[in-house]
Design a protein around this motif. Structure first.
Motif, PDB file in Angstrom:
ATOM      1  N   ASP A   1     -13.794   8.728  -1.220  1.00  0.00           N
ATOM      2  CA  ASP A   1     -13.504   9.557  -0.044  1.00  0.00           C
ATOM      3  C   ASP A   1     -13.865   8.868   1.268  1.00  0.00           C
ATOM      4  OD1 ASP A   1     -16.231   9.681  -0.395  1.00  0.00           O
ATOM      5  OD2 ASP A   1     -16.344  11.856  -0.450  1.00  0.00           O
ATOM      6  N   ASP A   2     -14.360   7.639   1.193  1.00  0.00           N
ATOM      7  CA  ASP A   2     -14.694   6.877   2.399  1.00  0.00           C
ATOM      8  C   ASP A   2     -13.542   5.921   2.732  1.00  0.00           C
ATOM      9  OD1 ASP A   2     -15.871   5.479   4.491  1.00  0.00           O
ATOM     10  OD2 ASP A   2     -17.097   4.244   3.155  1.00  0.00           O
ATOM     11  N   PRO A   3     -12.827   6.160   3.846  1.00  0.00           N
ATOM     12  CA  PRO A   3     -11.694   5.298   4.204  1.00  0.00           C
ATOM     13  C   PRO A   3     -12.089   3.827   4.350  1.00  0.00           C
ATOM     14  CG  PRO A   3     -11.719   7.259   5.593  1.00  0.00           C
ATOM     15  CD  PRO A   3     -13.000   7.257   4.811  1.00  0.00           C
ATOM     16  N   GLY A   4     -13.288   3.556   4.848  1.00  0.00           N
ATOM     17  CA  GLY A   4     -13.741   2.182   5.002  1.00  0.00           C
ATOM     18  C   GLY A   4     -13.897   1.473   3.664  1.00  0.00           C
ATOM     19  N   THR A   5     -14.441   2.182   2.692  1.00  0.00           N
ATOM     20  CA  THR A   5     -14.590   1.602   1.357  1.00  0.00           C
ATOM     21  C   THR A   5     -13.220   1.350   0.747  1.00  0.00           C
ATOM     22  OG1 THR A   5     -16.738   2.639   0.993  1.00  0.00           O
ATOM     23  CG2 THR A   5     -15.526   1.956  -0.964  1.00  0.00           C
ATOM     24  N   LEU A   6     -12.317   2.317   0.857  1.00  0.00           N
ATOM     25  CA  LEU A   6     -10.964   2.128   0.324  1.00  0.00           C
ATOM     26  C   LEU A   6     -10.310   0.893   0.926  1.00  0.00           C
ATOM     27  CD1 LEU A   6      -9.494   5.753   0.216  1.00  0.00           C
ATOM     28  CD2 LEU A   6     -10.146   4.319  -1.732  1.00  0.00           C
ATOM     29  N   LYS A   7     -10.402   0.752   2.235  1.00  0.00           N
ATOM     30  CA  LYS A   7      -9.779  -0.372   2.926  1.00  0.00           C
ATOM     31  C   LYS A   7     -10.394  -1.700   2.476  1.00  0.00           C
ATOM     32  CE  LYS A   7      -8.825  -2.068   7.591  1.00  0.00           C
ATOM     33  NZ  LYS A   7      -9.007  -1.820   9.023  1.00  0.00           N
ATOM     34  N   GLY A   8     -11.723  -1.741   2.404  1.00  0.00           N
ATOM     35  CA  GLY A   8     -12.409  -2.965   2.003  1.00  0.00           C
ATOM     36  C   GLY A   8     -12.108  -3.365   0.568  1.00  0.00           C
ATOM     37  N   VAL A   9     -12.108  -2.397  -0.338  1.00  0.00           N
ATOM     38  CA  VAL A   9     -11.823  -2.689  -1.743  1.00  0.00           C
ATOM     39  C   VAL A   9     -10.376  -3.146  -1.893  1.00  0.00           C
ATOM     40  CG1 VAL A   9     -11.607  -1.671  -4.048  1.00  0.00           C
ATOM     41  CG2 VAL A   9     -13.661  -1.245  -2.685  1.00  0.00           C
ATOM     42  N   LYS A  10      -9.464  -2.485  -1.197  1.00  0.00           N
ATOM     43  CA  LYS A  10      -8.059  -2.890  -1.260  1.00  0.00           C
ATOM     44  C   LYS A  10      -7.898  -4.338  -0.803  1.00  0.00           C
ATOM     45  CE  LYS A  10      -3.437  -1.869   0.368  1.00  0.00           C
ATOM     46  NZ  LYS A  10      -2.533  -0.840   0.836  1.00  0.00           N
ATOM     47  N   ARG A  11      -8.528  -4.693   0.313  1.00  0.00           N
ATOM     48  CA  ARG A  11      -8.442  -6.056   0.844  1.00  0.00           C
ATOM     49  C   ARG A  11      -9.008  -7.066  -0.159  1.00  0.00           C
ATOM     50  NH1 ARG A  11     -11.597  -5.782   5.344  1.00  0.00           N
ATOM     51  NH2 ARG A  11      -9.889  -4.843   6.498  1.00  0.00           N
ATOM     52  N   LEU A  12     -10.179  -6.763  -0.714  1.00  0.00           N
ATOM     53  CA  LEU A  12     -10.808  -7.653  -1.680  1.00  0.00           C
ATOM     54  C   LEU A  12      -9.912  -7.851  -2.907  1.00  0.00           C
ATOM     55  CD1 LEU A  12     -13.289  -9.263  -2.691  1.00  0.00           C
ATOM     56  CD2 LEU A  12     -14.130  -7.101  -3.655  1.00  0.00           C
ATOM     57  N   LEU A  13      -9.393  -6.767  -3.433  1.00  0.00           N
ATOM     58  CA  LEU A  13      -8.523  -6.868  -4.605  1.00  0.00           C
ATOM     59  C   LEU A  13      -7.280  -7.691  -4.286  1.00  0.00           C
ATOM     60  CD1 LEU A  13      -8.840  -3.221  -5.964  1.00  0.00           C
ATOM     61  CD2 LEU A  13      -9.797  -5.294  -7.011  1.00  0.00           C
ATOM     62  N   ARG A  14      -6.660  -7.422  -3.147  1.00  0.00           N
ATOM     63  CA  ARG A  14      -5.444  -8.139  -2.756  1.00  0.00           C
ATOM     64  C   ARG A  14      -5.718  -9.639  -2.640  1.00  0.00           C
ATOM     65  NH1 ARG A  14      -3.966  -5.581   1.963  1.00  0.00           N
ATOM     66  NH2 ARG A  14      -5.254  -7.043   3.096  1.00  0.00           N
ATOM     67  N   GLU A  15      -6.863 -10.003  -2.040  1.00  0.00           N
ATOM     68  CA  GLU A  15      -7.219 -11.418  -1.885  1.00  0.00           C
ATOM     69  C   GLU A  15      -7.375 -12.130  -3.224  1.00  0.00           C
ATOM     70  OE1 GLU A  15     -10.774 -11.451   0.462  1.00  0.00           O
ATOM     71  OE2 GLU A  15      -9.720 -10.915   2.308  1.00  0.00           O
ATOM     72  N   HIS A  16      -7.611 -11.372  -4.282  1.00  0.00           N
ATOM     73  CA  HIS A  16      -7.818 -11.958  -5.607  1.00  0.00           C
ATOM     74  C   HIS A  16      -6.672 -11.644  -6.569  1.00  0.00           C
ATOM     75  CE1 HIS A  16     -11.777 -13.624  -4.807  1.00  0.00           C
ATOM     76  NE2 HIS A  16     -11.884 -12.621  -3.967  1.00  0.00           N
ATOM     77  N   GLY A  17      -5.516 -11.275  -6.020  1.00  0.00           N
ATOM     78  CA  GLY A  17      -4.313 -11.128  -6.826  1.00  0.00           C
ATOM     79  C   GLY A  17      -4.108  -9.785  -7.496  1.00  0.00           C
ATOM     80  N   TYR A  18      -4.856  -8.776  -7.074  1.00  0.00           N
ATOM     81  CA  TYR A  18      -4.711  -7.447  -7.660  1.00  0.00           C
ATOM     82  C   TYR A  18      -4.014  -6.504  -6.686  1.00  0.00           C
ATOM     83  CZ  TYR A  18      -8.154  -9.075 -11.031  1.00  0.00           C
ATOM     84  OH  TYR A  18      -8.814  -9.788 -12.001  1.00  0.00           O
ATOM     85  N   ALA A  19      -3.149  -5.680  -7.225  1.00  0.00           N
ATOM     86  CA  ALA A  19      -2.559  -4.595  -6.449  1.00  0.00           C
ATOM     87  C   ALA A  19      -3.459  -3.378  -6.636  1.00  0.00           C
ATOM     88  CB  ALA A  19      -1.153  -4.289  -6.945  1.00  0.00           C
ATOM     89  N   SER A  20      -3.391  -2.447  -5.694  1.00  0.00           N
ATOM     90  CA  SER A  20      -4.216  -1.248  -5.836  1.00  0.00           C
ATOM     91  C   SER A  20      -3.457  -0.028  -5.355  1.00  0.00           C
ATOM     92  CB  SER A  20      -5.529  -1.393  -5.059  1.00  0.00           C
ATOM     93  OG  SER A  20      -5.272  -1.620  -3.689  1.00  0.00           O
TER      94      SER A  20
END
Length: 124
Positions: A12-31
């Motif tokens: 429920d934290d938009p900042g966490t969602l954004k950060g996790v999405k960025r991290l996953l994307r940088e390592h080849g994962y879609a979210s």
């Protein structure tokens, strides 16, 4: 067959969602991001992802209770818990619910990517 590079994230934290999405994307994962339990429960394709990153404290909901409901419904998606409110009781309840990792915020990129990688490889 799940997409070995797709990760569902519920927080429920938009900042966490954004950060996790960025991290996953940088390592080849879609979210696919879900800002609430309700949004996630409207998802009807739980088998599409390799794993679920699930916050434990979601407004008035509990990620651990959501995990129990998913299991009761036959959803066996591997779960990685994240929480800012660590306690021995919470940790024990999370582990008892059947997770592949339990991370306290803030966590390192490596701490998150290791269990995601195992789930992606079908080892979780």
């Amino acid at each position: 067959m799940p997409d070995r590079n797709l990760v569902f994230v519920v927080d429920d934290d938009p900042g966490t969602l954004k950060g996790v999405k960025r991290l996953l994307r940088e390592h080849g994962y879609a979210s696919v991001l879900f800002p609430s339990v309700e949004a996630f429960e409207n998802c009807d394709d739980f088998d599409a992802a390799c794993c679920l990153i699930l916050d434990i404290d979601l407004n008035k909901e509990s990620g651990i209770e959501l995990r129990h409901r998913l299991k009761a419904d036959g959803v066996s998606l591997p779960v990685i818990y994240i929480t800012a409110n660590d306690s021995p009781a919470t940790r024990m309840a999370a582990m008892a619910s059947g997770c592949i990792a339990y991370l306290t915020k803030p966590f390192s990129a490596r701490a998150l990517l290791e269990p995601v990688g195992k789930a992606s490889a079908g080892l979780a």
